[in-house]
Design a protein around this motif. Structure first.
Motif, PDB file in Angstrom:
ATOM      1  N   THR A 185       0.758  -1.151  -0.081  1.00 34.12           N
ATOM      2  CA  THR A 185      -0.227   0.153  -0.013  1.00 34.12           C
ATOM      3  C   THR A 185       0.705   1.142  -0.059  1.00 34.12           C
ATOM      4  O   THR A 185       2.146   1.184   0.656  1.00 34.12           O
ATOM      5  N   SER A 224     -13.872   1.258  -2.498  1.00 35.70           N
ATOM      6  CA  SER A 224     -12.479   1.521  -2.719  1.00 35.70           C
ATOM      7  C   SER A 224     -12.263   3.315  -2.950  1.00 35.70           C
ATOM      8  O   SER A 224     -10.996   3.377  -3.017  1.00 35.70           O
ATOM      9  N   ALA A 248     -14.850   6.831  -3.303  1.00 38.19           N
ATOM     10  CA  ALA A 248     -16.000   7.720  -3.103  1.00 38.19           C
ATOM     11  C   ALA A 248     -16.943   7.384  -4.316  1.00 38.19           C
ATOM     12  O   ALA A 248     -16.513   7.842  -5.361  1.00 38.19           O
ATOM     13  N   GLU A 262     -22.746   1.169  -0.877  1.00 37.14           N
ATOM     14  CA  GLU A 262     -21.309   1.669  -0.657  1.00 37.14           C
ATOM     15  C   GLU A 262     -20.832   1.301   0.542  1.00 37.14           C
ATOM     16  O   GLU A 262     -21.458   1.503   1.611  1.00 37.14           O
ATOM     17  N   ARG A 263     -19.565   0.890   0.711  1.00 37.80           N
ATOM     18  CA  ARG A 263     -18.850   0.708   1.978  1.00 37.80           C
ATOM     19  C   ARG A 263     -17.716   1.405   1.781  1.00 37.80           C
ATOM     20  O   ARG A 263     -17.164   1.684   0.848  1.00 37.80           O
ATOM     21  N   GLY A 277     -13.315   0.739   3.280  1.00 34.19           N
ATOM     22  CA  GLY A 277     -12.248  -0.144   4.014  1.00 34.19           C
ATOM     23  C   GLY A 277     -11.006   0.380   3.352  1.00 34.19           C
ATOM     24  O   GLY A 277     -11.045   1.531   2.822  1.00 34.19           O
ATOM     25  N   THR A 317      -6.831  -1.175   2.963  1.00 29.17           N
ATOM     26  CA  THR A 317      -5.810  -2.554   3.258  1.00 29.17           C
ATOM     27  C   THR A 317      -5.586  -2.735   4.635  1.00 29.17           C
ATOM     28  O   THR A 317      -5.623  -4.149   4.810  1.00 29.17           O
ATOM     29  N   VAL A 370     -21.209   6.011   3.823  1.00 28.14           N
ATOM     30  CA  VAL A 370     -20.667   4.845   3.665  1.00 28.14           C
ATOM     31  C   VAL A 370     -21.248   3.901   4.999  1.00 28.14           C
ATOM     32  O   VAL A 370     -20.723   2.722   5.229  1.00 28.14           O
ATOM     33  N   ASP A 390      -7.982   9.051   6.859  1.00 26.18           N
ATOM     34  CA  ASP A 390      -9.182   9.935   6.278  1.00 26.18           C
ATOM     35  C   ASP A 390     -10.007  10.825   7.170  1.00 26.18           C
ATOM     36  O   ASP A 390     -10.174  10.342   8.274  1.00 26.18           O
ATOM     37  N   ARG A 448      -9.094  12.676   2.098  1.00 27.85           N
ATOM     38  CA  ARG A 448      -7.849  12.168   2.540  1.00 27.85           C
ATOM     39  C   ARG A 448      -7.013  13.312   3.423  1.00 27.85           C
ATOM     40  O   ARG A 448      -7.303  14.430   3.121  1.00 27.85           O
ATOM     41  N   LYS A 491      -6.291   8.967  -4.803  1.00 31.88           N
ATOM     42  CA  LYS A 491      -7.001   7.718  -5.076  1.00 31.88           C
ATOM     43  C   LYS A 491      -7.452   7.644  -6.709  1.00 31.88           C
ATOM     44  O   LYS A 491      -8.520   8.567  -7.055  1.00 31.88           O
ATOM     45  N   LYS A 551      -4.562   3.411  -4.749  1.00 24.82           N
ATOM     46  CA  LYS A 551      -4.121   4.317  -3.898  1.00 24.82           C
ATOM     47  C   LYS A 551      -2.532   4.601  -4.260  1.00 24.82           C
ATOM     48  O   LYS A 551      -1.832   3.646  -4.281  1.00 24.82           O
TER      49      LYS A 551
HETATM   50  P1  AMP Z   1      -6.243   1.424   0.111  1.00 27.57           P
HETATM   51  O1  AMP Z   1      -5.033   1.918   1.014  1.00 27.57           O
HETATM   52  O2  AMP Z   1      -5.823   1.162  -1.364  1.00 27.57           O
HETATM   53  O3  AMP Z   1      -6.674   0.351   0.701  1.00 27.57           O
HETATM   54  O4  AMP Z   1      -7.395   2.337  -0.129  1.00 27.57           O
HETATM   55  C1  AMP Z   1      -8.103   2.674   1.136  1.00 27.57           C
HETATM   56  C2  AMP Z   1      -8.671   3.995   1.105  1.00 27.57           C
HETATM   57  O5  AMP Z   1      -9.605   4.062   0.016  1.00 27.57           O
HETATM   58  C3  AMP Z   1      -9.272   4.617   2.234  1.00 27.57           C
HETATM   59  O6  AMP Z   1      -8.275   4.989   3.160  1.00 27.57           O
HETATM   60  C4  AMP Z   1     -10.124   5.694   1.472  1.00 27.57           C
HETATM   61  O7  AMP Z   1      -9.434   6.894   1.254  1.00 27.57           O
HETATM   62  C5  AMP Z   1     -10.482   5.021   0.218  1.00 27.57           C
HETATM   63  N1  AMP Z   1     -11.892   4.615   0.234  1.00 27.57           N
HETATM   64  C6  AMP Z   1     -12.279   3.357   0.232  1.00 27.57           C
HETATM   65  N2  AMP Z   1     -13.644   3.145   0.306  1.00 27.57           N
HETATM   66  C7  AMP Z   1     -14.076   4.398  -0.015  1.00 27.57           C
HETATM   67  C8  AMP Z   1     -15.440   5.015   0.127  1.00 27.57           C
HETATM   68  N3  AMP Z   1     -16.607   4.173  -0.031  1.00 27.57           N
HETATM   69  N4  AMP Z   1     -15.565   6.183  -0.134  1.00 27.57           N
HETATM   70  C9  AMP Z   1     -14.417   7.219   0.067  1.00 27.57           C
HETATM   71  N5  AMP Z   1     -13.202   6.723  -0.057  1.00 27.57           N
HETATM   72  C10 AMP Z   1     -12.822   5.385   0.149  1.00 27.57           C
END
Ligand code: AMP
Ligand code: MLC
Length: 498
Positions: free
Chosen positions: A151, A275, A277, A296-297, A299, A301, A320, A378, A392, A399, A404
């Motif tokens: 990540t 992943s 917005a 929408e959820r 999450g 890594t 979310v 976040d 962020r 993103k 990311k």
């Molecule tokens: P990653 O580090 O690749 O796992 O990406 C995680 C990041 O994706 C989170 O810290 C958020 O910034 C962003 N993210 C994941 N889901 C959402 C969502 N539904 N809305 C906005 N941002 C999201």
């Protein structure tokens, strides 16, 4: 006898179809058998791999999963690589983790062969491993590390997030319950397998539930539509960019075909976005097309999924939802003090799904936890019982397409170009990609910088989604009172440009 929760679950439904890929259908029995053989082949007479890192690069499909499970069942740590990363990035990942062996598919054999030879590492052919003679396998305890996923952080190089079997089991079981997974579900899998969205949500959840995962090696909008309309798929999950692409592909169809696609897609049980917005316009248009209000959820890594709109009940646009069962969240201001409802704060997360550490990086690990709570970086706000992600904390995290990306990592690479004196990399808001990578550069005296020359050069050093798609040339970068480049000011200048 295995103590890996996902393997124990699979043993409960041997005859069901686990995976459908371009080679055909594969049952849970096939998966258990092939992964046990792969484990035996990797062990080569040893009792356990004891946490050795095994990296593999294979197209999405049965062999990929069988190798991953094989590494787990041998007591190793799985390191799924991606063909999107150029050789220097793969080399960095292998060296950081001190990988012990590589597993290749014919498509990746030449590249992995070079990487293995340069490091004097064994290289296995996946097809041979999956046919190795069975052997006794170790008892792998759930608290053992299972997986490293890379990540990007605000530092220039990606970090390895270590997830244990227990982390994965909690993340998966929570989602299986929350989203009502059933053994007769069939999901269409079009996501990459080196990130948690593709690994945990779209692959491990169906396999936990005894359901079927239909794996496509690449997302292709027309093929995905054909499958969504084919009558077999019940669940679909993707990043917002993929929904945007599906909408565009739908709109290119003649009216009769559109009606057919709409009627058939409406029959799916569940469609999820995450992943990044989900733009309100994408949500609205998808609802018009298919009748589905995308669930929408949110999450990450390091934590798996933390917040989710409900399976049953109101799914609120731009929100979310609530913490998943067993996940605790809280919002804190910059001084670490609680913030009230309706006030923005940094989202902190705690629970059994949260990772323990970044690979051999105790400083980064320590910096990301406060009293056992993980700081997500976040900013969020709680509104009428539902969380909304505001963005962020750091402008250096982009993103794009659900990936990311560290702006600093790209700047480091671009500064190696002889014609670039200074640069600032930014995420520019974009309706399709969420954000687009933009490089703002100051050329050296008398030099010129061109995007056409820069892109192919950058592609040899950075994954495609990290390669700038827009270039802006300035005579100087704006600086703040401390003399540091001010990215908010750079962004304002770029946004004022035509
Ligand atoms: P990653 O580090 O690749 O796992 O990406 C995680 C990041 O994706 C989170 O810290 C958020 O910034 C962003 N993210 C994941 N889901 C959402 C969502 N539904 N809305 C906005 N941002 C999201
Ligand atoms: C690819 N391209 C991009 C780009 N990605 N350009 C701008 N921005 C990007 N982000 C370029 C390619 O290099 C190519 O350029 C051109 O666009 C067309 O490529 P493509 O093949 O059509 O794009 P593709 O590679 O298919 O990418 C689109 C995508 C992909 C949306 C399918 O980005 C994707 O699979 N994203 C999912 C990422 C994901 O799983 N994230 C989850 C992280 S886990 P050229 O010049 O070569 O033609 C996480 C936690 C959580 O976030 O909450 O889930």
């Amino acid at each position: 006898m295995s103590s890996i929760p996902l393997i124990l679950q699979a043993e409960a439904h041997p005859g069901r179809t686990a995976i459908v890929d371009r080679e055909g259908s594969h049952t849970y029995r096939d998966l258990l058998d092939a992964s046990a053989r792969a484990a035996a082949g990797l062990l080569a007479g040893r009792a356990s791999l004891d946490g050795a890192r095994i990296a593999f690069l294979m197209p999405s499909g049965f062999e990929h999963v069988a190798v991953e499970w094989g590494v787990w069942r041998a007591g190793g740590i799985a390191v799924p690589l991606t063909a999107q990363h150029p050789k220097p990035e793969l080399a960095y990942e292998l060296d950081l983790l001190k990988v012990e062996a590589l597993v290749a598919h014919p498509e990746s054999r030449a590249l992995l062969g070079e990487l293995a030879a340069e490091r004097e590492l064994p290289l296995h052919a996946a097809s041979e491993l999956l046919r190795a003679a069975p052997a006794a396998l170790p008892d792998v305890r759930p608290e053992r590390p299972a997986l490293v996923v890379f990540t990007s952080g605000t530092t220039a190089r990606p970090k390895g997030v270590v997830l244990s079997h227990a982390n994965l089991a909690f993340q998966v079981e929570t989602l299986v319950k929350a989203w009502g997974w059933r053994a007769d579900d069939r999901i269409l899998h079009v996501l990459p397998l080196h990130h948690v969205h593709g690994i945990v949500n779209v692959l491990c959840c169906p396999l936990w539930a005894g359901a079927c995962c239909e794996m496509h090696a690449k997302f292709e909008p027309e093929t995905a539509w054909a499958r969504l309309a084919g009558g077999e798929i019940t669940v679909f999950m993707a990043v917002p960019t993929i929904y945007a692409r599906l909408i565009a592909a739908y709109e290119a169809q003649p009216p009769e075909r559109r009606r057919e696609l709409s009627a058939r897609a409406a029959k799916l049980r569940l469609m999820v976005s995450g992943s990044a917005a989900l733009p309100e316009e994408t949500l609205r248009r998808w609802r018009e097309l298919t009748g589905h209000v995308l669930l929408e959820r949110y999450g990450m890594t390091e934590i798996g999924m933390a917040l989710s709109n409900p399976l049953h009940g109101e799914r609120r646009p731009r929100h979310v939802g609530q913490p998943l069962p067993g996940v605790e969240v809280k919002l804190r201001d910059e001084q670490g003090r609680p913030v009230g409802d309706g006030q923005p704060g940094e989202l902190y997360v705690r629970g059994p799904g949260v990772f323990k550490q970044y690979w051999e990086n105790p400083d980064a690990t320590a910096a990301s936890f406060v009293d056992g709570w993980f700081r997500t970086g976040d900013t969020a706000v709680l509104e009428d019982g539902s969380y909304r992600i505001l963005g962020r904390n750091s402008v250096d995290i982009i993103k794009t397409g659900g990936y990311k990306v560290s702006a600093l990592e790209i700047e480091d690479v671009l500064l190696k170009r002889p014609e670039i004196a200074e640069c600032a990399v930014l995420g520019l808001p974009d309706p399709e990609w969420g954000e687009r990578v933009c490089a703002v550069v100051v050329p050296k005296a008398g030099a010129a910088v061109s995007l056409d020359e820069l892109r192919p050069w950058a592609k040899e050093r950075l994954a495609g989604y990290k390669v700038p798609t827009r270039l802006v040339t300035l005579e100087a970068l704006p600086r703040n009172a401390m003399g540091k480049v001010s990215k908010p000011e750079v962004l304002k200048i770029v946004q004022r440009m035509p």
